[in-house]
Scaffold this motif. Structure first.
Motif, PDB file in Angstrom:
ATOM      1  N   THR A 195       0.800  -1.218   0.000  1.00 56.60           N
ATOM      2  CA  THR A 195       0.000   0.000   0.000  1.00 56.60           C
ATOM      3  C   THR A 195       0.841   1.279   0.000  1.00 56.60           C
ATOM      4  N   SER A 196       2.146   1.150   0.143  1.00 56.32           N
ATOM      5  CA  SER A 196       3.014   2.317  -0.014  1.00 56.32           C
ATOM      6  C   SER A 196       3.407   2.529  -1.463  1.00 56.32           C
ATOM      7  N   GLY A 197       3.057   1.545  -2.326  1.00 59.83           N
ATOM      8  CA  GLY A 197       3.390   1.651  -3.738  1.00 59.83           C
ATOM      9  C   GLY A 197       4.620   0.880  -4.146  1.00 59.83           C
ATOM     10  N   CYS A 198       5.223   0.133  -3.228  1.00 62.53           N
ATOM     11  CA  CYS A 198       6.417  -0.656  -3.548  1.00 62.53           C
ATOM     12  C   CYS A 198       6.000  -1.894  -4.342  1.00 62.53           C
ATOM     13  N   ILE A 199       6.592  -2.086  -5.521  1.00 60.48           N
ATOM     14  CA  ILE A 199       6.198  -3.157  -6.443  1.00 60.48           C
ATOM     15  C   ILE A 199       6.765  -4.485  -5.966  1.00 60.48           C
ATOM     16  N   LYS A 200       5.881  -5.461  -5.759  1.00 66.78           N
ATOM     17  CA  LYS A 200       6.289  -6.788  -5.291  1.00 66.78           C
ATOM     18  C   LYS A 200       6.263  -7.829  -6.394  1.00 66.78           C
ATOM     19  N   GLN A 201       5.314  -7.710  -7.274  1.00 61.82           N
ATOM     20  CA  GLN A 201       5.198  -8.671  -8.374  1.00 61.82           C
ATOM     21  C   GLN A 201       4.694  -7.920  -9.606  1.00 61.82           C
ATOM     22  N   PHE A 202       5.215  -8.287 -10.778  1.00 59.53           N
ATOM     23  CA  PHE A 202       4.835  -7.589 -12.007  1.00 59.53           C
ATOM     24  C   PHE A 202       5.043  -8.527 -13.182  1.00 59.53           C
ATOM     25  N   ASN A 203       4.373  -8.218 -14.281  1.00 58.17           N
ATOM     26  CA  ASN A 203       4.496  -9.073 -15.458  1.00 58.17           C
ATOM     27  C   ASN A 203       5.519  -8.507 -16.439  1.00 58.17           C
ATOM     28  N   ASP A 255      10.707  -4.274  -6.054  1.00 54.54           N
ATOM     29  CA  ASP A 255      10.945  -3.620  -4.760  1.00 54.54           C
ATOM     30  C   ASP A 255      11.229  -2.125  -4.889  1.00 54.54           C
ATOM     31  N   HIS A 256      10.882  -1.545  -6.036  1.00 57.09           N
ATOM     32  CA  HIS A 256      10.969  -0.089  -6.199  1.00 57.09           C
ATOM     33  C   HIS A 256       9.561   0.509  -6.138  1.00 57.09           C
ATOM     34  N   SER A 257       9.477   1.752  -5.701  1.00 57.77           N
ATOM     35  CA  SER A 257       8.174   2.417  -5.639  1.00 57.77           C
ATOM     36  C   SER A 257       7.695   2.749  -7.042  1.00 57.77           C
ATOM     37  N   ILE A 258       6.410   2.578  -7.261  1.00 53.99           N
ATOM     38  CA  ILE A 258       5.833   2.906  -8.564  1.00 53.99           C
ATOM     39  C   ILE A 258       6.002   4.389  -8.876  1.00 53.99           C
ATOM     40  N   LEU A 259       6.096   5.213  -7.824  1.00 54.35           N
ATOM     41  CA  LEU A 259       6.248   6.655  -8.039  1.00 54.35           C
ATOM     42  C   LEU A 259       7.578   6.994  -8.702  1.00 54.35           C
ATOM     43  N   GLU A 260       8.575   6.098  -8.581  1.00 56.74           N
ATOM     44  CA  GLU A 260       9.867   6.355  -9.222  1.00 56.74           C
ATOM     45  C   GLU A 260       9.752   6.376 -10.740  1.00 56.74           C
ATOM     46  N   PHE A 261       8.733   5.704 -11.278  1.00 55.75           N
ATOM     47  CA  PHE A 261       8.579   5.607 -12.730  1.00 55.75           C
ATOM     48  C   PHE A 261       7.555   6.614 -13.267  1.00 55.75           C
ATOM     49  N   VAL A 262       6.891   7.336 -12.373  1.00 54.42           N
ATOM     50  CA  VAL A 262       5.856   8.287 -12.790  1.00 54.42           C
ATOM     51  C   VAL A 262       6.508   9.604 -13.197  1.00 54.42           C
ATOM     52  N   HIS A 263       5.990  10.218 -14.243  1.00 54.86           N
ATOM     53  CA  HIS A 263       6.475  11.522 -14.692  1.00 54.86           C
ATOM     54  C   HIS A 263       6.395  12.521 -13.529  1.00 54.86           C
ATOM     55  N   PRO A 264       7.426  13.332 -13.323  1.00 50.63           N
ATOM     56  CA  PRO A 264       7.431  14.259 -12.167  1.00 50.63           C
ATOM     57  C   PRO A 264       6.175  15.111 -12.064  1.00 50.63           C
ATOM     58  N   ASP A 265       5.623  15.526 -13.195  1.00 53.43           N
ATOM     59  CA  ASP A 265       4.437  16.391 -13.159  1.00 53.43           C
ATOM     60  C   ASP A 265       3.180  15.636 -12.718  1.00 53.43           C
ATOM     61  N   ASP A 266       3.224  14.288 -12.721  1.00 54.95           N
ATOM     62  CA  ASP A 266       2.046  13.493 -12.368  1.00 54.95           C
ATOM     63  C   ASP A 266       2.192  12.785 -11.019  1.00 54.95           C
ATOM     64  N   ARG A 267       3.291  13.011 -10.304  1.00 50.52           N
ATOM     65  CA  ARG A 267       3.536  12.256  -9.071  1.00 50.52           C
ATOM     66  C   ARG A 267       2.555  12.627  -7.959  1.00 50.52           C
ATOM     67  N   ASP A 268       2.280  13.906  -7.777  1.00 50.52           N
ATOM     68  CA  ASP A 268       1.337  14.303  -6.727  1.00 50.52           C
ATOM     69  C   ASP A 268      -0.039  13.701  -6.999  1.00 50.52           C
ATOM     70  N   PHE A 269      -0.454  13.731  -8.250  1.00 49.93           N
ATOM     71  CA  PHE A 269      -1.742  13.155  -8.636  1.00 49.93           C
ATOM     72  C   PHE A 269      -1.774  11.653  -8.353  1.00 49.93           C
ATOM     73  N   THR A 270      -0.684  10.944  -8.718  1.00 53.54           N
ATOM     74  CA  THR A 270      -0.622   9.496  -8.500  1.00 53.54           C
ATOM     75  C   THR A 270      -0.542   9.176  -7.013  1.00 53.54           C
ATOM     76  N   GLN A 271       0.188   9.984  -6.236  1.00 48.70           N
ATOM     77  CA  GLN A 271       0.275   9.788  -4.790  1.00 48.70           C
ATOM     78  C   GLN A 271      -1.105   9.895  -4.146  1.00 48.70           C
ATOM     79  N   ALA A 272      -1.928  10.822  -4.633  1.00 49.45           N
ATOM     80  CA  ALA A 272      -3.290  10.951  -4.101  1.00 49.45           C
ATOM     81  C   ALA A 272      -4.103   9.688  -4.374  1.00 49.45           C
ATOM     82  N   LYS A 273      -3.877   9.055  -5.529  1.00 48.01           N
ATOM     83  CA  LYS A 273      -4.568   7.802  -5.839  1.00 48.01           C
ATOM     84  C   LYS A 273      -4.105   6.687  -4.904  1.00 48.01           C
ATOM     85  N   LEU A 274      -2.806   6.654  -4.560  1.00 44.79           N
ATOM     86  CA  LEU A 274      -2.300   5.641  -3.630  1.00 44.79           C
ATOM     87  C   LEU A 274      -2.922   5.810  -2.243  1.00 44.79           C
ATOM     88  N   VAL A 275      -3.082   7.044  -1.820  1.00 48.29           N
ATOM     89  CA  VAL A 275      -3.727   7.294  -0.522  1.00 48.29           C
ATOM     90  C   VAL A 275      -5.156   6.757  -0.535  1.00 48.29           C
TER      91      VAL A 275
END
Length: 517
Positions: free
Chosen positions: A176-184, A200-220
């Motif tokens: 729930t913190s966004g850390c990727i555990k399994q992927f295809n 084991d990297h956060s999904i936010l690391e791959f998100v475009h900087p301008d969209d990170r706040d928006f994506t973080q709100a979705k994770l919350v």
């Protein structure tokens, strides 16, 4: 007592057949332990084994079956235990999968005496079944095997695993913190990263900087147990570009997990952008056309009004007017008609150039006298304010006379229009090695810095022109005519005030001949 004697006779018969089929293999101690006082009898244990719903078998150290129950026989398509007893375990396992037993199961049995796993089995009809197997090493190195048919169960798992692996969209399980555990594999395919760069990297690391706040709100939101049906963000690729992805995600807060899927909508986003740009361009074109219509209406209405006034005076008072006034009125009418004709020609030429309907027809200019006449004819507006200087004429030059006239005339007329009288407009020309360069310099109002990039657009007029009439087509026409020559026009602010236009027409005889052919 009758059941017990029957079971004992079955076991005895199994032993006898085992000895007969394998005369060199010693008969091991009793399969079932001898009952002690107060314990369950061997016959009861044997009955329990035979009645068990799962397959149970015992193999000797040689790998041959010394006991199989009915469920085990039925699972592999055999009617009686006699069809299996004394045979090697290999008869129930496909050849291509036997190495898995010797590689995985046997070492575990030797080390810890126990092994559980999934193995393919060979049905009597040749089909392959999936079996869940538990092996246990018994005293005397016999091995007891407990097995059930898991074909349907694992077939579903295999399909899910295959779907997960082959999906073109990105699938992921994260905490729930966004850390990727399994992927295809689609993550690596679409984003270009190696698996170890994703796990084991956060999904936010791959998100475009301008969209990170928006994506973080979705994770919350997901952390609170609220699913997100659809949202779009940009994900950065390893190459430095980005993709637009449409996500759908849900969470299981009790398990601290998020399940997400995404598909690439980059092409759709680009198509949407193209449509929006097209609409904006269309609106801009409509605005330009409306502005042009307003300017054309104003510019043509005034000379038409002058013609109408002069013609009415001549009609109503021709006999009363003195001869010199009549000549003046006729002269005004003719002059106005020439101006209107020139304006209409410019409008038609601008439209034809914009639609690619103007041909390039070069002709040779061989002498400096001919070149000077070409310049004066192109200007077509005699004025003492126009200063023509030919600094050099080396050889011959090829130009399209009509297009050259459009270039020079529009630049000179702009210079005269926006420069205060009696400030001169200089035309300085040079021909060298078949290439024509000329400069048109004035002391006019110039062009504001922020507007220079739009200087050669159709219908564009600088903000500092005030009430000076015009359509905003002169520089557009000059630029397109220069391009048809293969040349360019550049604007430079003139030191001391005014504008300087530099025109270069790099014309060569061979080039013209090729284009003419």
């Amino acid at each position: 007592m009758r059941i017990e004697s029957s079971l004992r006779s079955i076991v005895g018969e199994n032993r006898r057949k085992n000895v007969e089929m394998n005369p060199r293999e010693p008969l091991h101690a009793s399969i079932l332990p001898k009952p002690s006082q107060g314990s369950v009898s061997s016959s009861d244990l044997l009955a329990a084994l035979d009645c068990a719903p799962d397959g149970i078998s015992i193999t000797a150290p040689s790998g041959r079956y010394i006991y199989v129950n009915q469920a085990h026989c039925r699972m592999f398509g055999y009617a009686r235990s006699e069809q299996v007893l004394g045979r090697s375990w290999r008869m129930l396992f496909p050849a291509q999968f036997r190495s898995r037993i010797t590689r995985d199961a046997m070492p575990a049995l030797r080390q810890v005496g126990f092994w559980i796993g999934r193995l393919p089995g060979k049905h009597r009809d040749g089909s392959i079944i999936t079996q869940q197997v538990a092996l246990r090493l018994l005293p005397g190195r016999n091995v007891i095997c407990m097995v059930f048919n898991a074909t349907e169960r694992f077939a579903g798992d295999d399909l899910r695993d295959r779907l997960f692996a082959l999906s073109q969209g990105m699938l992921a399980v994260a905490d729930t913190s966004g850390c990727i555990k399994q992927f295809n594999p689609a993550w690596s395919t679409l984003l270009g990263y190696d698996p170890e760069d994703i796990r084991d990297h956060s999904i936010l690391e791959f998100v475009h900087p301008d969209d990170r706040d928006f994506t973080q709100a979705k994770l919350v939101k997901l952390r609170e147990g609220r699913p997100t049906r659809s949202f779009v963000n940009r994900m950065c690729t390893k190459s430095g570009s980005h993709l637009w992805l449409n996500w759908s995600a849900s969470s299981s807060p009790g398990d601290n997990l998020i399940f997400a899927s995404a598909h690439d909508v980059t092409d759709t986003k680009r198509a949407e952008s193209a449509v929006v740009a097209g609409i904006a361009q269309s609106c801009q074109t409509d605005q330009q056309q409306a502005r042009f219509a307003a300017m054309a209406s104003h510019e043509l209405r005034t000379p038409l009004a002058n013609i109408m006034l002069a013609s009415q005076l001549l009609k109503n008072h021709f006999k009363e007017l003195p001869e010199h006034l009549i000549e003046h009125l006729f002269g005004e009418i003719q002059s106005t008609i020439r101006d209107m004709t020139s304006t209409i020609d410019s409008l038609l030429f601008a439209g034809n150039v914009d639609m690619g309907r103007v041909d390039f027809r070069p002709a040779a200019v061989s002498s400096v006298q001919e070149f000077e006449i070409l310049i004066r004819n192109a200007i077509s507006q005699p004025s003492s304010r126009i200063v023509i200087i030919i600094r050099e004429f080396d050889g011959e030059v090829l130009v399209d006379r009509a297009l050259f006239a459009h270039v020079l005339r529009n630049l000179v007329e702009n210079g005269l229009k926006y420069s205060p009288a009696p400030a001169p407009v200089h035309v300085i020309a040079r021909v060298r090695s078949g290439r024509l360069s000329f400069f048109v310099a004035d002391r006019g109002i110039g062009v504001p810095v922020v507007e220079r990039r739009r200087l050669f657009e159709a219908f564009f007029r600088s903000s500092n022109v005030g009430s000076t009439p015009g359509f905003g087509l002169g520089l557009f026409i000059a630029d397109r005519a220069a391009r048809l020559h293969g040349g360019v026009i550049r604007y430079r602010p003139r030191e001391g005030g005014g504008a300087l236009f530099v025109v270069r027409l790099p014309m060569r005889r061979n080039t013209h001949r090729e284009q003419g052919d």
